[in-house]
Design a protein around this motif. Structure first.
Motif, PDB file in Angstrom:
ATOM      1  N   LEU A   1      -3.655  28.043  -0.318  1.00  0.00           N
ATOM      2  CA  LEU A   1      -3.350  26.613  -0.295  1.00  0.00           C
ATOM      3  C   LEU A   1      -1.860  26.383  -0.018  1.00  0.00           C
ATOM      4  N   VAL A   2      -1.006  27.243  -0.565  1.00  0.00           N
ATOM      5  CA  VAL A   2       0.436  27.148  -0.285  1.00  0.00           C
ATOM      6  C   VAL A   2       0.679  27.317   1.220  1.00  0.00           C
ATOM      7  N   LYS A   3      -0.035  28.240   1.831  1.00  0.00           N
ATOM      8  CA  LYS A   3       0.097  28.473   3.279  1.00  0.00           C
ATOM      9  C   LYS A   3      -0.296  27.222   4.072  1.00  0.00           C
ATOM     10  N   VAL A   4      -1.370  26.554   3.661  1.00  0.00           N
ATOM     11  CA  VAL A   4      -1.835  25.330   4.345  1.00  0.00           C
ATOM     12  C   VAL A   4      -0.754  24.250   4.274  1.00  0.00           C
ATOM     13  N   PHE A   5      -0.157  24.081   3.092  1.00  0.00           N
ATOM     14  CA  PHE A   5       0.904  23.082   2.937  1.00  0.00           C
ATOM     15  C   PHE A   5       2.157  23.491   3.714  1.00  0.00           C
ATOM     16  N   ALA A   6       2.541  24.773   3.627  1.00  0.00           N
ATOM     17  CA  ALA A   6       3.756  25.253   4.292  1.00  0.00           C
ATOM     18  C   ALA A   6       3.664  25.078   5.807  1.00  0.00           C
ATOM     19  N   ALA A   7       2.504  25.358   6.381  1.00  0.00           N
ATOM     20  CA  ALA A   7       2.326  25.234   7.831  1.00  0.00           C
ATOM     21  C   ALA A   7       2.527  23.786   8.280  1.00  0.00           C
ATOM     22  N   GLN A   8       2.007  22.839   7.505  1.00  0.00           N
ATOM     23  CA  GLN A   8       2.161  21.424   7.854  1.00  0.00           C
ATOM     24  C   GLN A   8       3.616  20.974   7.712  1.00  0.00           C
ATOM     25  N   LEU A   9       4.294  21.454   6.666  1.00  0.00           N
ATOM     26  CA  LEU A   9       5.700  21.100   6.469  1.00  0.00           C
ATOM     27  C   LEU A   9       6.575  21.663   7.591  1.00  0.00           C
ATOM     28  N   LEU A  10       6.273  22.878   8.019  1.00  0.00           N
ATOM     29  CA  LEU A  10       7.017  23.473   9.140  1.00  0.00           C
ATOM     30  C   LEU A  10       6.784  22.695  10.432  1.00  0.00           C
ATOM     31  N   ASP A  11       5.582  22.175  10.590  1.00  0.00           N
ATOM     32  CA  ASP A  11       5.258  21.348  11.753  1.00  0.00           C
ATOM     33  C   ASP A  11       6.141  20.095  11.751  1.00  0.00           C
ATOM     34  N   ALA A  12       6.220  19.425  10.584  1.00  0.00           N
ATOM     35  CA  ALA A  12       7.052  18.218  10.469  1.00  0.00           C
ATOM     36  C   ALA A  12       8.530  18.545  10.684  1.00  0.00           C
ATOM     37  N   LEU A  13       9.003  19.638  10.082  1.00  0.00           N
ATOM     38  CA  LEU A  13      10.421  20.005  10.193  1.00  0.00           C
ATOM     39  C   LEU A  13      10.789  20.447  11.611  1.00  0.00           C
ATOM     40  N   THR A  14       9.822  20.979  12.342  1.00  0.00           N
ATOM     41  CA  THR A  14      10.071  21.321  13.754  1.00  0.00           C
ATOM     42  C   THR A  14      10.371  20.062  14.559  1.00  0.00           C
ATOM     43  N   VAL A  15       9.591  19.013  14.318  1.00  0.00           N
ATOM     44  CA  VAL A  15       9.814  17.730  15.006  1.00  0.00           C
ATOM     45  C   VAL A  15      11.195  17.178  14.655  1.00  0.00           C
ATOM     46  N   LEU A  16      11.567  17.238  13.357  1.00  0.00           N
ATOM     47  CA  LEU A  16      12.883  16.749  12.936  1.00  0.00           C
ATOM     48  C   LEU A  16      14.004  17.570  13.579  1.00  0.00           C
ATOM     49  N   LYS A  17      13.837  18.887  13.594  1.00  0.00           N
ATOM     50  CA  LYS A  17      14.850  19.785  14.156  1.00  0.00           C
ATOM     51  C   LYS A  17      15.071  19.486  15.637  1.00  0.00           C
ATOM     52  N   GLU A  18      13.964  19.278  16.371  1.00  0.00           N
ATOM     53  CA  GLU A  18      14.066  18.997  17.801  1.00  0.00           C
ATOM     54  C   GLU A  18      14.720  17.642  18.056  1.00  0.00           C
ATOM     55  N   ALA A  19      14.563  16.710  17.081  1.00  0.00           N
ATOM     56  CA  ALA A  19      15.207  15.393  17.198  1.00  0.00           C
ATOM     57  C   ALA A  19      16.620  15.407  16.620  1.00  0.00           C
ATOM     58  N   ARG A  20      17.050  16.571  16.124  1.00  0.00           N
ATOM     59  CA  ARG A  20      18.372  16.765  15.506  1.00  0.00           C
ATOM     60  C   ARG A  20      18.545  15.848  14.288  1.00  0.00           C
ATOM     61  N   LEU A  21      17.478  15.737  13.527  1.00  0.00           N
ATOM     62  CA  LEU A  21      17.492  14.925  12.314  1.00  0.00           C
ATOM     63  C   LEU A  21      17.388  15.818  11.088  1.00  0.00           C
ATOM     64  N   ILE A  22      18.004  15.391   9.987  1.00  0.00           N
ATOM     65  CA  ILE A  22      17.935  16.111   8.706  1.00  0.00           C
ATOM     66  C   ILE A  22      17.310  15.173   7.687  1.00  0.00           C
ATOM     67  N   HIS A  23      16.304  15.640   6.968  1.00  0.00           N
ATOM     68  CA  HIS A  23      15.646  14.795   5.967  1.00  0.00           C
ATOM     69  C   HIS A  23      16.563  14.536   4.774  1.00  0.00           C
ATOM     70  N   CYS A  24      17.212  15.590   4.280  1.00  0.00           N
ATOM     71  CA  CYS A  24      18.216  15.533   3.195  1.00  0.00           C
ATOM     72  C   CYS A  24      17.651  15.309   1.792  1.00  0.00           C
ATOM     73  N   ASP A  25      16.344  15.137   1.642  1.00  0.00           N
ATOM     74  CA  ASP A  25      15.799  14.984   0.285  1.00  0.00           C
ATOM     75  C   ASP A  25      14.362  15.487   0.218  1.00  0.00           C
ATOM     76  N   LEU A  26      14.158  16.677   0.759  1.00  0.00           N
ATOM     77  CA  LEU A  26      12.824  17.269   0.729  1.00  0.00           C
ATOM     78  C   LEU A  26      12.548  17.828  -0.663  1.00  0.00           C
ATOM     79  N   LYS A  27      11.444  17.392  -1.289  1.00  0.00           N
ATOM     80  CA  LYS A  27      11.038  17.841  -2.631  1.00  0.00           C
ATOM     81  C   LYS A  27       9.564  17.508  -2.805  1.00  0.00           C
TER      82      LYS A  27
END
Length: 464
Positions: free
Chosen positions: A217-243
């Motif tokens: 289940l951790v893997k399922v969540f981690a894969a989705q979070l990496l997907d979201a962070l890839t989009v942010l990284k490509e847009a040169r955006l930082i979330h700054c409060d991931l928790k």
């Protein structure tokens, strides 16, 4: 047959009882329905109690065919605390929060109007309420920002970032990023309308009695979070409060998630704030006062995935000093260049010359830090018996729910330990103290823990 005696006389005197001879005597007596009693849509007769409670609206309509029920006529229950009017012509309380009531509405006559149903949460930024779009009847979450310029400006930045992400970076809603439906000004308050989601991952951990989730289940969540962070990284955006509190399940019936709360987000070229990230998930470079990049989100992700697995935060610092102490105790000292560049390094570390005259750093003792900062620092509570991340993860109990039966077989234990070896390697790549070496989301997505490839040993990151 004996009919006399005390028991027989007692039976004769007791009214309401009758002798049971066979099954026919056990059939219930059903009274016929009185004439004139109404029936509901299912064909059941309605008692006077039901006609005056659950079916009251129908009863009123029979008495007066012109009667139409409107929820807006209901009494207005106040949702905001404190609720005493102070500012903004009496619309705001002393904290500049808009005073919200159930069955009141937000919006404008020309634009969309939203009927307030209930409160979902409250924070330093303002309030979040559950509302219904009065035109489409869709139920949504509305963030009502405090009536203060700083919060207004920051939330306008959130609108700009979400519009960019929703419209250009993720137009088809495929990458687990919150959707912004609408924004407007209501009585000097900026209101942001979002899709309505379910529980956050901290609540999921809590519901599981802080025992942790399976590696699968951790893997399922981690894969989705990496997907979201890839989009942010490509847009040169930082979330700054991931928790965990800022990662929400779409529904309780599926492990699909969305990243929310872009109120602290910024562009990589606009890293003006130094006090960012919630403490448990704050990266070493932010703690030390170094310039930062999107790599800070990857540090937070490392802390989150370990917490999902263990059920407890990895670095639950009680202060910034305690936070960096926990990190150093587990992962060692940050690289020399970070300590030399850090604006906050001298807060936590002393410098000295080694036997060769080279400049070195050591962490200040708790007594020294307390004395210098006039505080009473206390040693933080130790949640784990072991000190290193591999030992902590490997010695976590294999719960029954983490295997297919109440007692895991030796084959399942071997499989679980292989999963854990892969998971440890994955976490160490995210929790690299050096942001220049810490994996990017694109790199981390190729790790065997995420791809499901067989674990054969330490993974060599591919350059991107």
């Amino acid at each position: 047959m004996m009919v006399d005696g005390p028991s027989a006389k007692h039976a004769q005197r007791t009214s309401g009882f009758r002798r049971v001879r066979d099954q026919r005597d056990l059939r219930p007596n059903v009274n016929p329905q009185p004439a004139g009693r109404r029936i509901d849509s299912d064909g059941n007769f309605l008692s006077p109690l039901r006609q005056l409670t659950t079916n009251l609206v129908d009863t009123y309509h029979i008495c007066n065919p012109q009667f139409r029920y409107e929820s807006t006529h209901n009494p207005r229950r106040v949702l905001t605390k404190p609720s005493k009017p102070v500012h903004n012509d009496g619309y705001d309380n002393e904290d500049y929060d808009y005073i919200l009531y159930v069955n009141d509405w937000l919006g404008t006559e020309e634009g969309h109007k939203y009927l307030i149903l209930d409160v979902l949460g409250q924070g330093t930024f303002g309030q979040v309420v559950k509302c219904q779009n009065m035109k489409t009847h869709e139920v949504v979450a509305v963030k009502v920002v405090k009536n203060k310029p700083a919060y207004f400006n920051q939330s306008m930045m959130e609108v700009t970032i979400l519009e960019l992400l929703n419209n250009q970076c993720d137009p088809n809603d495929e990458h687990h990023i919150l959707r912004l439906h609408d924004s407007f000004i209501h009585r000097n308050h900026l209101c942001l309308v979002f899709e309505l989601l379910s529980s956050n991952l901290y609540e999921l951990i809590k519901q599981n009695q802080f025992q942790g989730l399976s590696t699968q289940l951790v893997k399922v969540f981690a894969a989705q979070l990496l997907d979201a962070l890839t989009v942010l990284k490509e847009a040169r955006l930082i979330h700054c409060d991931l928790k965990p509190e800022n990662i929400l399940l779409k529904s309780l019936s599926s492990p699909q998630i969305k990243v929310i709360d872009f109120g602290s987000a910024c562009h990589e070229r606009q890293t003006v704030y130094t006090y960012i990230q919630s403490r448990f998930y704050r990266s070493p470079e932010v703690l030390l006062g170094n310039p930062y990049t999107a790599a800070i989100d990857m540090w937070s992700l490392g802390c989150i995935v370990v917490e999902l697995f263990l059920g407890l935060p990895l670095f639950p610092g009680t202060s910034e000093y305690n936070q960096i102490t926990r990190i150093v105790d587990m992962l060692g000292m940050p690289p020399q260049y970070m300590l030399e560049l850090g604006k906050q390094t001298n807060q936590f570390f002393d410098s000295y010359a080694d036997m060769y005259g080279n400049k070195k750093y050591r962490l200040k003792s708790i007594e020294q830090y307390s004395r210098e900062h006039n505080t009473q620092e206390q040693p933080g509570k130790q949640y784990f018996k072991h000190n290193t991340l591999p030992d902590i993860i490997n010695n976590a109990p294999i719960h029954p729910y983490k295997s297919s039966s109440s007692r895991a077989s030796s084959h399942e234990v071997d499989k679980e330990m292989a999963n854990r070896a892969s998971f440890i390697d994955f976490c160490m790549g995210l929790l690299n103290l050096n942001p220049l070496e810490r994996w990017t989301p694109q790199q981390a997505r190729g790790h065997p823990f995420i791809t499901g490839e067989k674990w054969t040993g330490p993974w060599k990151v591919r350059p991107i």
